[in-house]
Design an enzyme around this catalytic site. Structure first.
Site, PDB file in Angstrom:
ATOM      1  N   ASP A  10       0.860  -1.170   0.000  1.00 40.89           N
ATOM      2  CA  ASP A  10       0.000   0.000   0.000  1.00 40.89           C
ATOM      3  C   ASP A  10       0.907   1.234   0.000  1.00 40.89           C
ATOM      4  O   ASP A  10       2.106   1.132   0.277  1.00 40.89           O
ATOM      5  CB  ASP A  10      -0.888  -0.023   1.245  1.00 40.89           C
ATOM      6  N   CYS A  11       0.341   2.412  -0.308  1.00 41.17           N
ATOM      7  CA  CYS A  11       1.151   3.630  -0.372  1.00 41.17           C
ATOM      8  C   CYS A  11       0.936   4.527   0.847  1.00 41.17           C
ATOM      9  O   CYS A  11       1.814   4.628   1.711  1.00 41.17           O
ATOM     10  CB  CYS A  11       0.849   4.386  -1.662  1.00 41.17           C
ATOM     11  N   ASP A  12      -0.215   5.157   0.950  1.00 36.05           N
ATOM     12  CA  ASP A  12      -0.469   6.122   2.016  1.00 36.05           C
ATOM     13  C   ASP A  12      -0.521   5.436   3.373  1.00 36.05           C
ATOM     14  O   ASP A  12      -1.326   4.529   3.589  1.00 36.05           O
ATOM     15  CB  ASP A  12      -1.798   6.847   1.776  1.00 36.05           C
ATOM     16  N   ASP A 170      -1.399  -0.765   5.830  1.00 43.11           N
ATOM     17  CA  ASP A 170      -1.611  -0.229   7.178  1.00 43.11           C
ATOM     18  C   ASP A 170      -3.079  -0.105   7.550  1.00 43.11           C
ATOM     19  O   ASP A 170      -3.401  -0.007   8.738  1.00 43.11           O
ATOM     20  CB  ASP A 170      -0.937   1.139   7.308  1.00 43.11           C
TER      21      ASP A 170
END
Length: 225
Positions: A10-12, A170
């Site tokens: 995932d990124c953010d 996250d």
């Protein structure tokens, strides 16, 4: 259980610390529209959710807003956010060390966010070279977490079966999507007092822990069985 062959990040909130900036800009924009929203609302209730779903829920609670005003406000919010990402964004602590240690693994970014936002975030934090063009956006694939389709799409394009992939996410939304996709899932739980790691996922509290966890999966895949 298959040994991991591909890492899907995932990124953010997983690679880059963009969520406080996003929450602040979202709060300003939505509150101005008459949809009361605080940064803590995003971090506490809506983290990882699509913007359109957040707006839908807020309108259910507070009343409808003119669709054109919504579109204009979202466009303005995203412009302001892009400027802040370019100058203020930082990678999460431990991310570079983890990516360096896990260099032998094919890897990709799998995010609900727009592709231009993903690219901007990686560029601003110096992480672009770790992923190249291996970026999978919900807006490009036209499917979003918590539906498993985005993770399944990424695995297919990367050339791996779902059970050969490790998803690192996250948000509870993302963790549930990856679990439903049949992947090995590592939950970066930076808020253990507020969030419970779903059954079937492995919890870590820092990206510094990630290489050890992946190494243990490679040596002892039965750890998660």
């Amino acid at each position: 259980m298959k040994k991991p062959h591909c890492l899907l990040f995932d990124c953010d909130g997983t690679l880059v610390d963009s969520e406080p900036l996003l929450a602040a800009e979202m709060a300003t924009s939505l509150t101005r529209l008459g949809l009361p929203f605080a940064p803590s609302d995003y971090m506490g209730e809506f983290r990882g959710a699509r913007f359109v779903n957040i707006v839908t829920e807020l309108q259910r609670r507070h009343g409808d807003v003119d669709p054109q005003r919504l579109r204009d406000s979202e466009a303005d919010m995203r412009r302001k956010l892009a400027k802040r990402l370019a100058t203020e964004l930082q990678p999460l602590e431990g991310v570079r060390d983890a990516l360096d240690a896990l260099a032998p693994y094919p890897r990709a970014v799998v995010s609900n966010g727009p592709e231009n936002k993903i690219r901007a975030g990686l560029l601003a934090t110096g992480l672009s070279d770790y992923f190249g063009d291996k970026l999978f956006s919900g807006y490009t694939a036209n499917c979003w977490k918590p539906d498993p389709c985005l993770y399944l799409h990424a695995a297919s394009i990367m050339g791996f079966r779902p059970d050969e992939c490790v998803a690192i996410d996250d948000s509870i939304v993302g963790v549930k999507a990856a679990l439903a996709a049949g992947m090995i899932v590592i939950h970066l739980n930076r808020f253990p007092d507020a969030e419970m790691t779903p059954d079937g996922a492995v919890a870590i509290s820092s990206m510094y822990q990630l290489p050890t966890i992946v190494a243990n999966l490679t040596r002892e895949p039965a750890l998660l069985s």
